[in-house]
Scaffold this motif. Sequence first.
Motif, PDB file in Angstrom:
ATOM      1  N   ALA A  49      35.012  40.105  41.040  1.00 51.24           N
ATOM      2  CA  ALA A  49      36.351  40.043  41.629  1.00 51.24           C
ATOM      3  C   ALA A  49      36.431  38.790  42.495  1.00 51.24           C
ATOM      4  O   ALA A  49      35.489  38.005  42.550  1.00 51.24           O
ATOM      5  CB  ALA A  49      36.626  41.292  42.442  1.00 51.24           C
ATOM      6  N   ALA A  50      37.541  38.646  43.188  1.00 51.60           N
ATOM      7  CA  ALA A  50      37.739  37.471  44.038  1.00 51.60           C
ATOM      8  C   ALA A  50      36.658  37.400  45.104  1.00 51.60           C
ATOM      9  O   ALA A  50      36.270  38.404  45.682  1.00 51.60           O
ATOM     10  CB  ALA A  50      39.111  37.527  44.698  1.00 51.60           C
ATOM     11  N   LEU A  51      36.171  36.202  45.325  1.00 54.24           N
ATOM     12  CA  LEU A  51      35.176  35.982  46.362  1.00 54.24           C
ATOM     13  C   LEU A  51      35.763  35.083  47.444  1.00 54.24           C
ATOM     14  O   LEU A  51      35.817  35.458  48.606  1.00 54.24           O
ATOM     15  CB  LEU A  51      33.915  35.361  45.767  1.00 54.24           C
ATOM     16  N   CYS A  52      36.237  33.915  47.052  1.00 50.83           N
ATOM     17  CA  CYS A  52      36.740  32.956  48.054  1.00 50.83           C
ATOM     18  C   CYS A  52      38.249  33.071  48.259  1.00 50.83           C
ATOM     19  O   CYS A  52      38.752  32.697  49.298  1.00 50.83           O
ATOM     20  CB  CYS A  52      36.369  31.537  47.656  1.00 50.83           C
ATOM     21  N   GLY A  53      38.996  33.535  47.247  1.00 46.55           N
ATOM     22  CA  GLY A  53      40.439  33.689  47.362  1.00 46.55           C
ATOM     23  C   GLY A  53      41.236  32.402  47.235  1.00 46.55           C
ATOM     24  O   GLY A  53      42.444  32.405  47.445  1.00 46.55           O
ATOM     25  N   MET A  54      40.575  31.293  46.890  1.00 44.26           N
ATOM     26  CA  MET A  54      41.317  30.039  46.739  1.00 44.26           C
ATOM     27  C   MET A  54      40.933  29.250  45.489  1.00 44.26           C
ATOM     28  O   MET A  54      41.320  28.115  45.314  1.00 44.26           O
ATOM     29  CB  MET A  54      41.149  29.168  47.977  1.00 44.26           C
ATOM     30  N   GLY A  55      40.160  29.840  44.585  1.00 48.10           N
ATOM     31  CA  GLY A  55      39.866  29.221  43.302  1.00 48.10           C
ATOM     32  C   GLY A  55      38.578  28.442  43.206  1.00 48.10           C
ATOM     33  O   GLY A  55      38.212  27.992  42.131  1.00 48.10           O
ATOM     34  N   VAL A  56      37.888  28.266  44.310  1.00 48.71           N
ATOM     35  CA  VAL A  56      36.651  27.491  44.295  1.00 48.71           C
ATOM     36  C   VAL A  56      35.538  28.239  43.558  1.00 48.71           C
ATOM     37  O   VAL A  56      34.778  27.651  42.795  1.00 48.71           O
ATOM     38  CB  VAL A  56      36.211  27.137  45.739  1.00 48.71           C
ATOM     39  N   CYS A  57      35.452  29.543  43.751  1.00 45.52           N
ATOM     40  CA  CYS A  57      34.354  30.319  43.173  1.00 45.52           C
ATOM     41  C   CYS A  57      34.538  30.604  41.678  1.00 45.52           C
ATOM     42  O   CYS A  57      33.591  30.965  41.005  1.00 45.52           O
ATOM     43  CB  CYS A  57      34.167  31.626  43.933  1.00 45.52           C
TER      44      CYS A  57
END
Length: 92
Positions: A49-57
């Motif tokens: 699932a989402a980790l960083c919340g901004m697309g980097v991961c």
Amino acid sequence: MRNASAEARVSLTIDGNRIDVAAGTTVAAALALAGVRGTRTSVTGQPRAALCGMGVCQEFRVTIDGRPHALACQTLCREGQIVLTRNAAGAR
């Protein structure tokens, strides 16, 4: 007097389920509102699932309108959008 932009809503489909969200909502936020806890699995079968919340991961990838590997946290919801997670889309 109400703010018209605060009332603007869009309707999209996530894994076959319709959801209405405020205009300007990211697909990642819509997934969370819809109760989706993961969008794919790792090579070992663990939910991701989402980790960083901004697309980097690069973890919160979904299929949007037939385009695989779209980043849910960087994509705004649009009227009529169709979002599929790994569980609904099958192997990609």
